[in-house]
Design a protein around this motif. Structure first.
Motif, mmCIF file in Angstrom:
data_model
loop_
_atom_site.group_PDB
_atom_site.id
_atom_site.type_symbol
_atom_site.label_atom_id
_atom_site.label_comp_id
_atom_site.label_asym_id
_atom_site.label_seq_id
_atom_site.Cartn_x
_atom_site.Cartn_y
_atom_site.Cartn_z
ATOM 1 N N UNK A 1 -3.053 70.944 47.127
ATOM 2 C CA UNK A 1 -3.499 70.675 48.494
ATOM 3 C C UNK A 1 -4.823 69.894 48.453
ATOM 4 N N UNK A 2 -5.693 70.269 47.512
ATOM 5 C CA UNK A 2 -6.950 69.516 47.371
ATOM 6 C C UNK A 2 -6.691 68.079 46.910
ATOM 7 N N UNK A 3 -5.694 67.926 46.086
ATOM 8 C CA UNK A 3 -5.337 66.582 45.647
ATOM 9 C C UNK A 3 -4.837 65.744 46.829
ATOM 10 N N UNK A 4 -4.052 66.364 47.671
ATOM 11 C CA UNK A 4 -3.573 65.658 48.866
ATOM 12 C C UNK A 4 -4.759 65.241 49.732
ATOM 13 N N UNK A 5 -5.711 66.135 49.875
ATOM 14 C CA UNK A 5 -6.929 65.792 50.606
ATOM 15 C C UNK A 5 -7.575 64.536 50.009
ATOM 16 N N UNK A 6 -7.726 64.526 48.693
ATOM 17 C CA UNK A 6 -8.377 63.396 48.038
ATOM 18 C C UNK A 6 -7.635 62.085 48.257
ATOM 19 N N UNK A 7 -6.311 62.171 48.174
ATOM 20 C CA UNK A 7 -5.507 60.963 48.383
ATOM 21 C C UNK A 7 -5.678 60.439 49.809
ATOM 22 N N UNK A 8 -5.746 61.340 50.752
ATOM 23 C CA UNK A 8 -5.923 60.910 52.150
ATOM 24 C C UNK A 8 -7.319 60.317 52.356
ATOM 25 N N UNK A 9 -8.315 61.042 51.867
ATOM 26 C CA UNK A 9 -9.690 60.617 52.079
ATOM 27 C C UNK A 9 -9.955 59.259 51.423
ATOM 28 N N UNK A 10 -9.292 59.029 50.275
ATOM 29 C CA UNK A 10 -9.531 57.775 49.570
ATOM 30 C C UNK A 10 -8.521 56.689 49.962
ATOM 31 N N UNK A 11 -7.702 56.966 50.955
ATOM 32 C CA UNK A 11 -6.815 55.928 51.481
ATOM 33 C C UNK A 11 -5.623 55.593 50.607
ATOM 34 N N UNK A 12 -5.253 56.497 49.712
ATOM 35 C CA UNK A 12 -4.063 56.259 48.883
ATOM 36 C C UNK A 12 -2.839 56.852 49.596
ATOM 37 N N UNK A 13 -2.440 56.193 50.662
ATOM 38 C CA UNK A 13 -1.458 56.790 51.560
ATOM 39 C C UNK A 13 -0.077 56.919 50.958
#
Lengths: 306, 306, 306, 306
Positions: D229-241
């Protein structure tokens, strides 16, 4: 009046009309025991079978555990011995409900009324509810009455659960506030060999409930029009259905106004109009708006009660 | 039997029991008029007041406009003159409903039953529904009966709309299938000066509906246990409430099984068991699964009907 | 633009934005084909992928079978060849849906959009719906798009049904108007090997739908702010999420106002404001009240669109 | 990490991922503080922003007032200073919520999460809810986060109430577990000038929530797949949609399984599988049936997590 079962297989008789009494508060939102007792004194002239303490109209969800028990104690002290005191002891967990039921019985309750737990309603299926009520009824020193109030809980006690639970020796009946008359009739039919007693949870369908075999009612409206609700009971019990129908119909709108339509604030506002202590609810329940108050009054005047 | 109003202010009398007849289909899903007539012949021994053609149980939503009218014509031809034929003429638009009502009246319907339009239910408030029914009733050559069936429409005709519409000279009554007995009683109470007649839309709450002033019922179960539903009517009308209660209770589960629980496929399956032509529904309604069929049978056997 | 599948396993590409066009009526509530064509002419400047004829906003439930087909024919004639015409062909019965789909294809529809049948919603489970859509897709000469619109139908196409149906070679996608983004994402995920295309059924969650893999939208709001909805599409497709977010947010209230909140009458009222032909709905849909019109305008002005 | 507001108009920053931790019990259904601490130790390797104590998954409805405070105290002691501890302090009455919020703050909570009161849901309109939250936020020594969880409460915090409350200096955000992404986007849009922070209440729509401007999530699934879930957060925050989408989709079924579908018993069962202490729930929540357990496992294995 026989209150407790006197032999094997015989259950407490809970027939009759009960007001689910309101809880008056002081300006500071503390329980006003004095006003509570004054209300009870005024009710003493009405042929109620007893009193329900902490049905939904008693704002039980807003009382602390200590207050819940104390209110039961005060009511028991204030009302005559021949009146049943039924105490709403439902909590979300089985453990808390067992404990609350015991404390209320110690405080003088003749029976407890146990609402279906509902916060995790997606998992409150027959299995969970049978488990819950069985634990409570096994442990409870006084008889247990099931309490189904889907308008508040968002949950309907499944018929099969009610039927299974009707076989428990310490579960004597059901208060059904949902008003689905087909369901009420079916529960009565399927528990007919169990001496299981069903009480209508509202004055709106009291006659219809009697017509299918209910034995009484716990009716918010009885806090205000107690005499009339008891009269309706008498008409039904004595088979005077035409007169019953005429009276029943005049009670529907006032009843809806103080329950589903405007809630407890309306119940209390109307109590004030009729000479009882109503007053404010605990927050977050708000007083009625001016427009609501006007409609409330109209629901009583248009039926000839004000 | 008086069927039509004979003077100003006098309305068609619609008291009594009606089966909302099922529509038999051939293997190819065409309307089987022959089987339909055979069913009607078998019903002729039962003291029904008449027949409802294309209530929800008639799969009217699955018939073309032409079929809807033709079924009415055939039924009118097949049943005795003294039986009322009430035809379900509701469509989504006012325009189509006006036209369908007229065609059904031409085909011999004594009255039309008009379901609340519902596809745009978010906008079907009192204003829209009063507008709709007024247009239909103004134009319709035969009396109009309102039809509230929230289980299918997801919409409850507001009480205020029913009360307003009860004043229309060509609207004679309401079929209410929702089963909210408080609401039914309130509508009867608020229309008591209008000669407005309320019919229970289900055998599940027929006794309760009579207890608050309904004058009959349009009951899916009457397709199967017609004699018994008529007997229940007689017990209610003649004030034999205890006997009525015993009979009513035995009808609840069978009734639920062929309506809410398993739907029209169950109604038709049971018709086959009882010597009528049921058969398959039109697609997408599917036949019952084996397990459903077993439960369906059990709902009849456990109440002594099979 | 490739419109039809050109080989085995390859499906019609339906990516893009479509307005579900409204149906203008004359004063007498007849279809006004002239105004319809004028609207289409005005839309020709907007980079729509095509047009949806008789989505819920087209008042299809109020049109006769003949009108439904004729509207499709007129739209097909009026719009350029490279625009897709998707026709709403759903009826309650499978038989009628098969027939309507065929007629609409003959009238020039490139694909059909088939709403879940819903009148007997209690029985419209996966089994029934898979049965229904399979019959329709088997028979249909053009590709089929599933259509889930719980706000009108009171029914949610089960995920498992959508997944099963995605394997049918003639079912190319789904329009989902429910707006449950978790559900939309799950359907996309579970059909990822099927070349199954999901279209958002509303401009309210268009960006979110793109973020989880939707490929377009059929958006009532595109009847009014078509340019803007297409711009939002471009921002999403090109990964300009921040700009997309800003635009998306300004579309939510206008979108809600012309759909869920005030319905088709609001859509048509706003079309009039924006230079299209809106006009009245067919009865029983009523014009907006004055107060509703004021709120509607405010929902556009407060977001800078009027 | 800045936790508290450091100046006028600046609010506590609550961005990030939080598990709403489960409450382990002993065989006798008492809170097992030892196991609780062991879980927290295991969580220390995961880049959570903090912990939510007594969200719905913490069975807070089943804890006594004393237990509720004590669990907060223990969690605060067990986790590093730089982790936020957000405590669920909601009760039905305003008075009790004020008191509970204060006690939890004294016990070390950095902020409180206040669920909408719901037992009298018919009266919990904007007026009542604004009144409630204002009282709580006025009195509370730490920031308040609104909590909307319609699946349990049967109530949706009205958008207008959220917008009004966002202006209160001590209300910093909202946890929305309803998952209506249009509504979430609208709240974010209408509070954009308030520094009002919205957290997704479930991992099922975390990506979509980020796409419209949410700043984090309180996700039951993070109790099990916290790293992911934290990884998903990171992907969203960094724009790796695109990567985010792929991960998001694999989390939906596991997430649904431990929340809506099978509830807390499933969450705890899965925690056992993943090396945490789950164990039984308090009664009346029952353990999963064998068949449910099988489906639960399948929802994890079919997505590659087991």
């Amino acid at each position: 009046v026989k209150r407790h079962s006197s032999g094997p297989g015989q259950r407490m008789d809970i027939r009759g009309i009960y007001p689910p009494i309101a809880t008056p508060f002081t300006q500071k939102e503390l329980v006003d025991y004095h006003k509570l007792e004054e209300n009870l004194n005024k009710y003493s002239k009405i042929p109620f079978r007893g009193f329900v303490v902490q049905g939904s109209n008693g704002e039980y969800a807003y009382l602390t555990s200590e207050e819940r028990v104390e209110v039961v104690r005060r009511v028991r002290q204030a009302v005559p011995k021949d009146k049943l005191v039924i105490a709403g002891s439902g909590c979300e967990s089985s453990m808390a409900t067992v404990q609350m039921s015991d404390q209320m019985a110690q405080a003088g309750a003749d029976a407890v009324l146990v609402v279906t737990p509902c916060f995790y309603r997606g998992r409150m299926d027959s299995r969970a509810l049978i488990h819950h009520y069985t634990q409570v009824a096994d442990a409870c020193p006084v008889p247990v009455i099931l309490y189904n109030v889907p308008g508040n809980t968002g949950l309907d006690l499944p018929v099969e659960a009610a039927v299974t639970l009707s076989q428990h020796p310490n579960i004597v009946g059901l208060k059904d506030s949902g008003g689905d008359i087909t369901r009420i009739a079916l529960i009565i039919h399927k528990t007919q060999n169990q001496d299981f007693q069903v009480l209508a949870g509202s004055a709106g369908f009291l006659l219809a409930a009697y017509s299918v075999g209910a034995v009484g009612g716990i009716c918010a409206l009885a806090n205000i029009l107690g005499q009339q609700v008891c009269q309706l009971e008498q008409l039904c019990v004595s088979g005077q259905w035409e007169k019953a129908k005429a009276l029943q119909c005049r009670l529907i709108e006032p009843n809806a106004a103080v329950t589903r339509k405007f809630g407890i604030a309306a119940l209390k506002q109307t109590m004030d109009w009729f000479g009882y202590h109503g007053g404010n609810c605990r927050s977050p329940l708000c007083p009625l708006t001016e427009s609501e108050t006007k409609q409330l009054r109209s629901d009583f005047t248009s039926n000839g009660w004000l």
